[in-house]
Design an enzyme around this catalytic site. Structure first.
Site, PDB file in Angstrom:
ATOM      1  N   LYS A  56       0.841  -1.207   0.000  1.00 45.82           N
ATOM      2  CA  LYS A  56       0.000   0.000   0.000  1.00 45.82           C
ATOM      3  C   LYS A  56       0.878   1.260   0.000  1.00 45.82           C
ATOM      4  O   LYS A  56       2.071   1.194   0.337  1.00 45.82           O
ATOM      5  CB  LYS A  56      -0.905  -0.014   1.237  1.00 45.82           C
ATOM      6  CG  LYS A  56      -0.132   0.046   2.557  1.00 45.82           C
ATOM      7  CD  LYS A  56      -1.029  -0.172   3.759  1.00 45.82           C
ATOM      8  CE  LYS A  56      -0.208  -0.157   5.048  1.00 45.82           C
ATOM      9  NZ  LYS A  56      -1.039  -0.492   6.224  1.00 45.82           N
ATOM     10  N   TYR A  67      14.540  30.437   6.424  1.00 43.29           N
ATOM     11  CA  TYR A  67      13.397  31.198   6.948  1.00 43.29           C
ATOM     12  C   TYR A  67      13.393  31.284   8.472  1.00 43.29           C
ATOM     13  O   TYR A  67      13.591  30.280   9.156  1.00 43.29           O
ATOM     14  CB  TYR A  67      12.088  30.533   6.520  1.00 43.29           C
ATOM     15  CG  TYR A  67      11.824  30.566   5.039  1.00 43.29           C
ATOM     16  CD1 TYR A  67      11.866  31.760   4.324  1.00 43.29           C
ATOM     17  CD2 TYR A  67      11.511  29.390   4.367  1.00 43.29           C
ATOM     18  CE1 TYR A  67      11.608  31.775   2.956  1.00 43.29           C
ATOM     19  CE2 TYR A  67      11.249  29.400   3.008  1.00 43.29           C
ATOM     20  CZ  TYR A  67      11.291  30.592   2.303  1.00 43.29           C
ATOM     21  OH  TYR A  67      11.032  30.601   0.965  1.00 43.29           O
TER      22      TYR A  67
END
Ligand code: PLP
Length: 402
Positions: free
Chosen positions: A41, A273
């Site tokens: 999955k 940042y």
């Protein structure tokens, strides 16, 4: 997955299919009496669903497991035969296509049984279903109080020729916590729910409950089939129960990038940042062109480990969308040199588990989140494989992704 890998790419996730096959074999030795379902999955936990499903098959996985029916249908569309099971259905799902593709479908409640029997009627052939018991996970599955109704309805549908009940199954909540009392409680509950269904006419081909930690550490959970996911990719389900090496497993994914820039920087320079890192003195900085858009956790700002030029470095300041910076402490690698974020861990590089600890999460999330922008490059080291096709193929996000 037919293009050659370019000599240099911004970043790549190498997927070692020989290691994956060896992991499947090692896991089968942990559960010699049980059939093996390879759980692929979520694009095989980020490793690429189709190549991993094929490699697992080659190593003896007679079942493939996915969460969504779309994933299972994609496995079939790639020409992969044998048994394929999917378990995460929602109303209106592709039942008819799944019946025609010969999938095994999990049924957790009456709404799903109603939809699958209607689709079987239309298709003119029985659906293979597996009844899922909620034995204590408290997530998907049928709770004991609702089990008699579901079992009776499934038996009636089987008598009408609409379904074949091929399995009875469940899933653990805490199999990765050794000695957790819920493990024994869930096993007792599972045995009772299986017995009830069998007494009422269900003849399952397989009964199963074991995920990776169950497969590795709890032989009493193996029943007829085991369903490992994370361990197949060479990652321990939890550092508490052991390292990959303890279980004979080797990490399959190696994530690296080419340095985009190396520059001299003065002391006192705010980096990335928010300026959460300020250079303590004159130094060199390296720019790694991977960010949270590629699945690098922003929570690893200031903590994530990277191997550059043989030395472990740490993410300096914030992880941005596409890039982050490391302080190289005056070393002068050049742009284009390799930065290794994680890999097997035997050449000095960090592991996905190290990143998980740096980001306050689990290694499952680290590998599964690696984004579609990072090409998967399939390597198949003949030295480790006895059935290699020798391919070094790159999948740039097309064929093997849904
Ligand atoms: C994901 C999943 C697995 C595999 O779990 P791991 O912990 O990765 O081994 C097995 N069964 C079900 C139902 C799952 O959703």
């Amino acid at each position: 997955m037919t293009e050659r890998a370019p000599a240099k790419v911004r970043a790549r996730a190498e997927i070692d299919l020989a290691a994956l096959r060896a992991n499947v074999r090692a896991l089968r030795e942990h559960a010699p009496g049980a059939a093996f379902m390879a759980v692929v999955k979520a694009d095989a936990y980020g490793h690429g669903m189709i190549p991993c499903a094929r490699a697992a098959r080659e190593a003896g996985a007679t079942w493939i497991g996915t969460a969504t029916p779309e994933e299972a249908l994609a496995v079939r569309a790639a020409g992969i035969g044998g048994r394929v099971m999917c378990w995460l259905w929602t109303p209106g799902g592709p039942w008819r296509e799944a019946i025609e593709a010969d999938l095994d479908m999990s049924v957790s409640g009456m709404w799903a049984l109603d939809e699958v029997t209607a689709a079987a009627r239309e298709a003119g052939r029985p659906a293979r279903i597996q009844l899922k018991a909620d034995t204590g996970l408290g997530r998907n599955g049928c709770l004991p109080a609702d089990w008699p109704e579901l079992v009776a309805a499934a038996v009636a549908a089987e008598r009408e020729g609409l379904v074949t009940v091929t399995g009875l199954w469940s899933h653990f909540a805490c199999a990765d916590e050794p000695g957790h009392p819920s493990i024994a409680a869930q096993l007792t509950c599972f045995r009772e729910m299986v017995s009830f269904a069998e007494e009422h006419g269900v003849r399952p081909e397989v009964r199963h409950i074991a995920n990776s930690p169950g497969t590795l550490t709890l032989p009493e959970t193996h029943f007829d089939l085991v369903r490992p996911g994370i361990a197949m990719y060479g990652i321990s389900p939890s550092p508490e129960i052991g390292t990959p090496e303890d279980f004979g497993l080797r990490p399959v994914m190696r994530l690296s990038a080419s340095l985009a820039l190396v520059k001299h920087a003065p002391g006192g320079l705010g980096v990335s940042y928010g300026h959460h890192y300020v250079t303590p003195g004159a130094t060199t900085l390296g720019l790694v062109p991977l960010g949270y858009a590629d699945g690098i956790p922003r929570h690893a700002s200031g903590t994530g480990p990277v191997l550059i030029g043989g030395k472990r470095r740490t993410v300096a300041g914030r992880v941005a969308m596409d890039q982050f910076v490391v302080d190289l402490g005056g070393d002068e690698p050049v742009a284009g040199d390799e930065a290794v974020l994680f890999g097997p861990g035997d050449r000095g590089e960090p592991t996905a588990e190290d990143w998980a600890q740096a980001a306050g999460t689990i290694a499952y999330e680290i590998v599964t989140r690696i984004g579609a922008r990072v090409p998967r490059v399939y390597v198949d080291d003949a030295d480790n494989a006895d059935d290699t096709d020798g391919a070094d193929d790159v999948d740039d996000g097309g064929a093997a992704r849904e």
